[in-house]
Design a protein around this motif. Structure first.
Motif: not given
Lengths: 306, 347
Positions: A1-6, A32-35, A73-79, A171-175
Motif C-alpha cells: 500500500m502506498t500513501t498518497l498524502l501523509n 497526523s493522518f494519511s490517505l 505527497f507521494r513521498g515528497k514534501p508538499v509544495g 482539468i489536470p486529472n488530479p488524484p
C-alpha cells in the motif's frame, strides 16, 4: 500500500502582536493522518471556525509551511522545492474554495480560467485539444463548454459556478482535491448537486477528496473517514459512520446535538443542554491529552483527570 | 369573524407586485422580482420564508421593511400593517409615516453582522445611532435601558465599549439582534441571521431569537434557504419560487405532507445523520426573473409537469386548513419523507 498524502505530527503556530506583547496561537496542534493511493476516499475535516481546519488545508496545499512536522505527497514534501516540482505538485493537488463568487474575477469569463489551467498544467498548445480537455472536465460536473463559453460569473447561478470551479480543478486529472467548505455558500436546494458530484468523483473517477465542512449531515452522507477538530486539536478520528452515529468525545457530541433535525419539524425544539456546552468548552483549553484508539477503530482524545 | 381576522393578522399583503424598472438608452427592462403575492402574518407567530437565491425573497422583504429604492418600485397591491399606533400601508406611505414606525414597530435583523456594525464605532455608539431617537431617551436613562436589554440576551454590559472586531461572530450576531429588538418592536424581519454561523452558535442564536420573540409577543418573518432552520423555528412556512408564493402551510405539514413538487423536493434533499441513501438534487437553475417561464414557473424543472402547466398559471388555492398551494397536480404530490421513516432511522 502506498500513501498518497501523509500528514505527520504537524503543528502551526501564528504569532500576534508586537515584539514586546507577542502572543502565539496554535492553529493546528500535532495533526497526523494519511490517505492511501489505491483506495480513493472522501476524508472529511469537521470543525467550527477557528478550529484550524482551513489552516490544515492550506498547509496541505503548500500555501503555509508547518511550524513543526512534515506533510508529504507521494513521498515528497508538499509544495515542491523547484519550479518544475512545484508545477507537478500543483497539477496533482487542486483546491476548490468556499465562495465561488469570490473565487472568480467578475470581469473575467469563466472559460478563460479553464483554458489557462489546461494550457499551464496539461501543456496543451493546440486550440482544439485545449477545448476538448475543457469540455471533458465540464461534462464530468454536468456542464458543457457550450453552456459556459463566454459567460461571466454573474451570469451563472451559485451552484453552476461552484461546479465550474470543480471542473477547473479537475482539468489536470488530479488524484487529490481539497474542497474547503464547497457548499456553505450554495443554496440548500443546490447543495446536494455539489455533494453528489464529489461522491461521483470518488466512485467513478477515483479522485480522493479532502472535504472540509462544519455540516455534519453532508459529512455523514458522503465521507469514508473523518476527523473532528476543536481549537487546533484533533479530538476524534475514525470511520464516518461509526463516529457520527455514536460520537464519544464531548465536543463531537455537542456538534451532533447542535445539528438541526427535521424529523420533529414544527415542534420547535431548540434547547442545547448547557452542561454539554460547558464541558466541551472546558476541554477546548484543557491541557494536552492524547489520542487513544478504541476497539471499533476510532481514535478519541482523552485527558488527564484533573 | 372578519373583525377577528383583522385583530389576528398584523400584516396583510394583497396582490403585491414590485418590479425593478430600468430604462437605458430607450430600452425598457423590467425584472418582476415580486409578482402577485398575497399572504398574511399573524400576531405572535414566526413565519418562515424559504426560497433559492434570486427567487425574489430578499426583494419581497425589502418591500415589507419599507426599504424600497428606485429602480425597485411597488407596481400594484398593498402591504398593510396593523400596529398598535394605527394601520400603515407601507406600499404608499410617506417618509414621515415610515420614520414613525421604523425600529419602534417594524424592525430588521440583517444578515452580515460585520457589515451592519460600523467597524470604527464602539457598539454603544451604534446603539445610540439606532435607538436613541425612536426610544426618545438620552444619556443615563438610555444606557440603563440598553444594558437591561442586553442582559436578556446574555450579553455583558462591557460589549457597549467594544469595537465590532473584538467580538466573536456569535456575539456580533447577538448584538445585531439586540439592536433590532431594543425598542420592543411588534414586527421583526430577520434576513438569514444565522447563515454565516457555525452549528453550535447557530442553534444558540436561533433559540435566542425565539425567546425574545415569545417574551415580547412580536411577530417574526424569518427568511432563510435552509429548510432545517425552518423546521425548528417557524410556525408556518411560505415557499417563494421565481417571485411567487408557491406554497404556504403549517410547518409540520410542509415537511410531511407538502402539496407542491418544489417543496417536496426541498424537504427531500436534506441529508440526515443515519441515512446514506442517494439524495436527489434538483436539476436546472432558478429562472430568470426578467423573462420567467410561461404558465407555472416551476414547470421546466418539475417532475410532474403536464401540458397545462406550460400555459396556465396555477392559482394559490386552499387545500387544507391553513394550507395553500399553487400547483395543478397538487393531489399527485407525494411526500418524499414520512415522519415515521425519519424517526425509525434516528432511533
Amino acid at each position: 500500500m502506498t500513501t498518497l498524502l501523509n500528514v505527520d505530527n504537524v503543528s502551526k503556530t501564528f504569532a500576534m502582536g508586537g515584539l514586546l506583547s507577542r502572543k502565539t496561537t496554535a492553529a493546528v496542534q500535532n495533526a497526523s493522518f494519511s490517505l492511501a493511493a489505491e483506495t480513493p476516499e472522501i476524508f472529511t475535516i469537521i470543525g467550527e471556525s477557528g478550529s484550524g481546519k482551513t489552516t490544515l488545508a492550506r498547509m496541505i496545499l503548500g500555501l503555509e509551511t508547518p511550524t513543526t512536522g512534515s506533510i508529504t505527497f507521494r513521498g515528497k514534501p508538499v509544495g515542491g522545492a523547484t519550479k518544475v516540482e512545484r508545477m507537478a505538485f500543483m497539477a496533482a493537488v487542486q483546491p476548490v474554495f468556499q465562495n465561488p463568487f469570490e473565487a472568480f474575477n467578475p470581469l473575467k469569463q469563466i472559460d478563460r480560467y479553464l483554458e489557462s489551467t489546461a494550457r499551464t498544467f496539461l501543456g496543451l498548445k493546440d486550440r482544439t485539444a485545449v477545448e476538448r480537455a475543457m469540455d471533458e472536465a465540464l461534462q464530468t460536473v454536468g456542464l458543457s463548454l457550450a453552456e459556459v463559453k463566454g459567460r461571466y460569473p454573474h451570469e451563472m447561478s451559485g451552484g453552476q459556478l461552484q461546479r465550474a470551479a470543480i471542473a477547473r480543478a479537475l482539468i489536470p486529472n488530479p488524484p487529490l482535491l481539497i474542497a474547503d467548505e464547497p457548499v456553505s455558500m450554495v443554496d440548500a436546494s443546490l447543495r446536494m448537486s455539489i455533494v453528489n458530484l464529489l461522491k461521483a468523483l470518488r466512485d467513478d473517477f477515483g479522485v480522493s477528496v479532502i472535504y472540509i465542512t462544519h455540516d455534519l449531515a453532508t459529512a455523514y452522507y458522503i465521507s469514508n473517514r473523518l476527523i473532528i477538530m476543536q481549537r487546533g486539536r484533533i479530538v476524534e478520528m475514525g470511520d464516518a459512520r461509526t463516529v457520527l452515529e455514536n460520537p464519544e468525545h464531548p465536543y463531537s457530541r455537542l456538534l451532533k446535538a447542535s445539528v438541526l433535525s427535521t424529523e420533529d419539524a414544527g415542534d420547535g425544539k431548540l434547547a442545547t443542554n448547557p452542561d454539554m456546552v460547558a464541558l466541551a468548552t472546558r476541554l477546548a483549553t484543557a491541557p494536552g491529552g492524547q489520542l487513544v484508539s478504541r476497539p471499533d477503530g476510532r481514535l478519541v482524545r482523552v485527558y488527564e483527570p484533573v | 369573524m372578519a373583525q377577528d381576522n383583522k385583530r389576528r393578522d398584523i400584516l396583510t399583503v394583497e396582490g403585491l407586485k414590485a418590479y425593478y424598472q430600468m430604462s437605458y438608452f430607450g430600452v425598457d427592462r423590467e425584472v418582476r422580482a415580486v409578482d402577485d403575492i398575497t399572504m398574511t402574518v399573524r400576531r405572535n407567530e414566526i413565519y418562515g420564508i424559504a426560497g433559492e437565491s434570486s427567487s425574489g425573497k430578499t426583494s419581497f422583504i425589502k418591500v415589507l421593511a419599507a426599504a424600497l429604492r428606485p429602480p425597485f418600485r411597488v407596481v400594484a397591491g398593498s402591504v398593510k400593517y396593523d400596529f398598535s399606533s394605527g394601520p400603515v400601508d407601507v406600499a404608499d406611505a410617506t417618509d414621515a409615516q415610515i420614520e414613525a414606525i421604523r425600529w419602534r414597530h417594524l424592525s430588521y435583523i440583517m444578515q452580515g453582522s460585520m457589515s451592519v456594525l460600523n467597524p470604527v464605532r464602539r457598539i454603544g455608539r451604534t446603539f445610540e445611532d439606532f435607538a436613541a431617537r425612536p426610544l426618545g431617551l438620552r444619556g443615563k436613562a438610555f444606557e440603563e435601558r440598553v444594558v437591561s436589554h442586553l442582559e436578556k440576551l446574555k450579553l455583558p454590559a462591557d460589549v457597549l465599549r467594544a469595537y465590532p472586531h473584538e467580538l466573536s461572530g456569535g456575539m456580533r450576531q447577538r448584538v445585531t439582534i439586540g439592536l433590532a429588538t431594543v425598542c420592543r418592536p411588534e414586527f421583526i424581519i430577520a434576513d438569514e441571521p444565522t447563515t454565516a454561523l457555525d452549528v453550535v452558535v447557530q442553534k444558540e442564536v436561533l433559540s435566542l431569537i425565539r425567546d425574545v420573540q415569545q417574551e415580547m409577543g412580536s411577530s417574526v418573518v424569518f427568511v432563510t434557504h435552509d429548510m432545517s432552520v425552518h423546521a425548528n423555528m417557524a410556525d408556518r412556512v411560505g415557499i417563494i419560487y421565481a417571485g411567487r408564493l408557491v406554497e404556504e402551510g403549517p410547518t409540520r405539514q410542509m415537511f410531511f405532507a407538502p402539496k407542491h413538487p418544489y417543496t417536496a423536493h426541498l424537504v427531500a434533499s436534506l441529508p440526515r445523520i443515519g441515512d446514506t441513501t442517494q439524495r436527489p438534487a434538483l436539476e436546472g437553475r432558478p429562472p430568470s426573473l426578467a423573462a420567467p417561464p410561461s404558465g407555472c414557473r416551476f414547470h421546466p424543472r418539475c417532475p410532474l409537469a403536464i401540458d397545462k402547466c406550460k400555459t396556465d398559471v396555477p392559482p394559490l388555492q386552499t387545500v387544507a386548513p391553513d394550507h395553500r398551494t399553487a400547483c395543478w397536480r397538487w393531489q399527485d404530490v407525494q411526500p418524499l419523507v414520512s415522519p415515521h421513516a425519519a424517526h425509525g432511522v434516528m432511533a
